[in-house]
Design an enzyme around this catalytic site. Structure first.
Site: not given
Ligand code: AMP
Length: 210
Positions: A13, A89, A128, A156, A167
């Protein structure tokens, strides 16, 4: 242009938002994840309240996130359009957003769903890394950083496998049930989010032109 970019964590996103905005100057990128991370980094009361939820891969309470977004949407720069990334969300967030839009007599044009299978999501998220200087996102396997950058890359706090699975579970239980709200309003377009980012962008842009 008033868009919602929808999809699981790690669907791309953020990457797609940046690319879509290159084609739509003046449109503001509103990422609740980025806003919350900025609040955590700045050590604000809101950031302190959000930090634990984020590290655990849980959703931050609706009133906190809605407060952030409603305040931001009222800024003059959003009059030229906005792209919501990571919001809404939950159904309650979608309803709060809709009342704000109704009050302002505006509406969302489209909800773009980036579709990526769960297995690939875990691989994407755990690999990532971000360059803290340029904010560029890399991936240890799919998009390795140049050698001079790789020593300063950071991960992160919520990109660990456990937090990622938490998540994803939240996405299935809380976020996917938001889609019927927008399907009933004829706003939803689905785009295959797998492949080269440029390829995905052209799929998104052609879906938006339809
Ligand atoms: P993201 O960068 O969009 O993956 O968001 C990172 C984290 O911020 C999420 O796992 C949540 O803990 C929190 N967050 C971001 N957006 C929302 C939202 N709309 N509602 C609740 N929590 C959110």
């Amino acid at each position: 242009m008033r868009l919602i970019l929808f999809g699981p964590p790690g669907a791309g996103k953020g990457t797609q938002a940046a690319r879509i905005l290159e084609h739509n100057p003046g449109v503001v990128h509103l990422s609740t994840g980025d806003m919350l991370r900025a609040a955590v980094a700045a050590g604000t009361e809101l950031g302190k309240a959000a930090d634990g939820y984020m590290k655990a891969g849980d959703l931050v309470p609706d009133d906190v996130v809605c407060g952030l977004i409603v305040e931001r949407l009222a800024s003059p720069d959003c009059e030229h359009g906005f792209l919501l990334d990571g919001f809404p969300r939950t159904l309650s967030q979608a309803e709060s957003l809709q009342s704000e839009l109704d009050r302002a007599k505006i509406d969302i044009d489209r909800v773009v769903v980036l579709e990526v299978a769960d297995d690939l999501i875990v691989e994407r998220i755990t690999g990532r890394r971000m360059d803290p200087e340029t904010k560029r996102i890399y991936h240890i396997k799919f998009s390795p950083a140049p050698e001079d950058v790789s020593s300063r890359l950071v991960q992160r706090a919520d990109d660990t496998e456990d937090a990622c699975r938490a998540r994803l579970a939240k996405y299935h239980s809380e976020t996917l049930p938001v889609l019927p709200f927008y399907e009933a309003r004829n706003k939803v377009v689905r785009v295959d989010g797998v492949g080269d980012p440029a390829e995905v962008t052209s799929r998104v842009l052609s879906a938006l032109a339809r």
